[in-house]
Enzyme design. Structure first.
Site, PDB file in Angstrom:
ATOM      1  N   GLY A   1      -2.909  -6.046 -10.701  1.00  7.31           N
ATOM      2  CA  GLY A   1      -1.908  -6.794 -11.462  1.00  7.31           C
ATOM      3  C   GLY A   1      -2.292  -6.799 -12.934  1.00  7.31           C
ATOM      4  O   GLY A   1      -3.391  -6.381 -13.301  1.00  7.31           O
TER       5      GLY A   1
ATOM      6  N   ALA B   1       3.253 -10.216   2.898  1.00  5.70           N
ATOM      7  CA  ALA B   1       3.764  -8.894   2.514  1.00  5.70           C
ATOM      8  C   ALA B   1       3.140  -7.812   3.372  1.00  5.70           C
ATOM      9  O   ALA B   1       1.917  -7.721   3.491  1.00  5.70           O
ATOM     10  CB  ALA B   1       3.453  -8.628   1.048  1.00  5.70           C
TER      11      ALA B   1
ATOM     12  N   GLY C   1       1.151  -9.181 -10.182  1.00  5.10           N
ATOM     13  CA  GLY C   1       1.485  -7.790  -9.875  1.00  5.10           C
ATOM     14  C   GLY C   1       2.956  -7.539 -10.146  1.00  5.10           C
ATOM     15  O   GLY C   1       3.685  -8.425 -10.610  1.00  5.10           O
ATOM     16  N   PHE C   2       3.375  -6.347  -9.821  1.00  5.80           N
ATOM     17  CA  PHE C   2       4.751  -5.929 -10.089  1.00  5.80           C
ATOM     18  C   PHE C   2       5.771  -6.786  -9.334  1.00  5.80           C
ATOM     19  O   PHE C   2       6.615  -7.459  -9.951  1.00  5.80           O
ATOM     20  CB  PHE C   2       4.848  -4.438  -9.719  1.00  5.80           C
ATOM     21  CG  PHE C   2       6.223  -3.921  -9.482  1.00  5.80           C
ATOM     22  CD1 PHE C   2       7.210  -4.045 -10.447  1.00  5.80           C
ATOM     23  CD2 PHE C   2       6.527  -3.283  -8.285  1.00  5.80           C
ATOM     24  CE1 PHE C   2       8.484  -3.551 -10.217  1.00  5.80           C
ATOM     25  CE2 PHE C   2       7.784  -2.788  -8.053  1.00  5.80           C
ATOM     26  CZ  PHE C   2       8.777  -2.926  -9.013  1.00  5.80           C
TER      27      PHE C   2
ATOM     28  N   TYR D   1      -4.821   1.991   5.115  1.00  3.96           N
ATOM     29  CA  TYR D   1      -3.928   1.019   4.472  1.00  3.96           C
ATOM     30  C   TYR D   1      -2.903   0.501   5.483  1.00  3.96           C
ATOM     31  O   TYR D   1      -2.723  -0.708   5.643  1.00  3.96           O
ATOM     32  CB  TYR D   1      -3.235   1.685   3.276  1.00  3.96           C
ATOM     33  CG  TYR D   1      -2.166   0.847   2.640  1.00  3.96           C
ATOM     34  CD1 TYR D   1      -2.454  -0.417   2.129  1.00  3.96           C
ATOM     35  CD2 TYR D   1      -0.854   1.312   2.545  1.00  3.96           C
ATOM     36  CE1 TYR D   1      -1.470  -1.191   1.543  1.00  3.96           C
ATOM     37  CE2 TYR D   1       0.134   0.547   1.959  1.00  3.96           C
ATOM     38  CZ  TYR D   1      -0.181  -0.702   1.460  1.00  3.96           C
ATOM     39  OH  TYR D   1       0.804  -1.464   0.890  1.00  3.96           O
TER      40      TYR D   1
END
Ligand code: UDP
Length: 320
Positions: free
Chosen positions: A36, A117, A10-11, A149
């Protein structure tokens, strides 16, 4: 150290991979490429200390094996992006809750350091700005899927901290604040890559709501530096950290700054939230981190400010 990064293509994960390899660590990435992209790690494939597995962390045997081979786990695999979350709430909940459960269970068996995260989204509608890690978290109704979320990430935090308390898992939780930079895709809704792409194409720059809502954007390189410092700081274990930048900008001002930086003739248009996302969509008016905790522990200070961030994203989008 041998570092496993879930969601490593991913970023954020791909930038973290770059930095860890440059610092002499071994890096292994597991990513199911749901959000990703293999392009993010293509340049790393020839690196002798880099490895990757394209699979999901739901594959328990594989995750157990990869965790076993690592000294440290960065758990970044998650459903992210407000657009994706509103469109695919089932996927979001399953991925964020169950995925973290698998990673924590296996990390706990072998007592491996795990950095989980999380997100500034957990502060929800709180107006108690700047947001301090121990402050109350204020979410909206369960009929508003955006909050699923935040709630899934809150559960991830509770889970990591519970493993730490009850089973002595060395766990660290970090909350990211609108991380931006090269390689970030606008596909899942993130504002900066979308504005830059629209400005460069001469398309309307789409400000959602009235544009008075503000955000504090953090350069991905600053996030990665913070993460690498937390990884080697034993006093960070069992704690939650904001990682961000305090420079605040309204979304309308961001649109104007992107327009100026690109020399674009794009029109700046406003789109009501219920058209941009979903009926009854709730946004947060401000989101600024209190950085006292991370500053005191590892001397964290963001180095790249918004104009430079915009310039780097413009250059990246132009190149691609
Ligand atoms: N936004 C916008 N235009 C876009 C995408 C996003 O005005 O094309 C707004 C969005 O409504 C929010 C802010 O920009 O107020 C940041 O959105 P993003 O999805 O990047 O991150 P968030 O802070 O909402 O997680």
């Amino acid at each position: 150290m041998r570092v496993l990064i879930t969601g490593g293509s991913g970023f954020v994960g791909s930038h973290l991979s770059d930095a860890l390899l440059a610092a002499g660590h071994d890096v292994h990435v597991i990513d199911d490429l749901s959000t990703g992209s293999i392009d993010n790690i293509a340049h790393l494939k020839p690196h002798p200390n880099f490895g990757y597995t394209i699979d999901t962390i739901f594959n328990e045997q594989l995750t157990a094996e990869l965790v076993d081979h690592a000294d440290v786990v960065f758990h970044l695999a998650a459903a992210v992006g407000v657009k994706l979350i509103v469109e695919r709430p089932v996927h979001t909940i399953e991925c964020n809750v169950h995925g973290t459960e698998v990673v924590l269970r296996h990390a706990s068996k072998k007592k491996k350091l795990v950095l989980v995260a999380s997100t500034s989204e957990v502060y929800g509608k709180s107006t108690n700005v700047p947001f301090q890690e121990d402050a109350d978290l204020v979410l909206g109704a369960t009929t508003r899927h955006r909050w699923a979320y935040a709630c899934s990430k809150m559960l991830d935090e509770f889970h990591a901290l519970a493993y730490h308390k009850e089973r002595q898992l060395p766990a660290i939780v970090f909350r990211l604040f609108n991380t931006v930079g090269p390689r970030q895709t606008g596909q899942y809704g993130m504002v900066l890559p979308n504005f830059v792409r629209q400005a460069l194409a001469g398309d309307p720059i789409t400000v959602f709501g009235d544009g008075t809502q503000s955000r504090s954007f953090t350069y991905v390189g600053d996030v990665v530096r913070g993460l690498m410092a937390l990884m080697v700081e034993p006093r960070a274990i069992g704690q939650v950290f904001n990682i961000g930048n305090v420079e605040e900008v309204t979304i309308r001002a961001l649109a104007e700054r992107v327009k100026a930086a690109t020399g674009s003739r794009s029109e700046i248009v406003t789109i009501p939230y219920d058209q941009a996302y979903d009926a009854g969509f709730e946004d947060m008016p401000r989101r600024v981190p209190d950085l006292t905790r991370i500053r005191n522990l590892i001397n964290y200070e963001p180095r790249v400010q918004l104009d430079e961030i915009i310039a780097r994203v413009v250059e990246d989008v132009r190149r691609h």
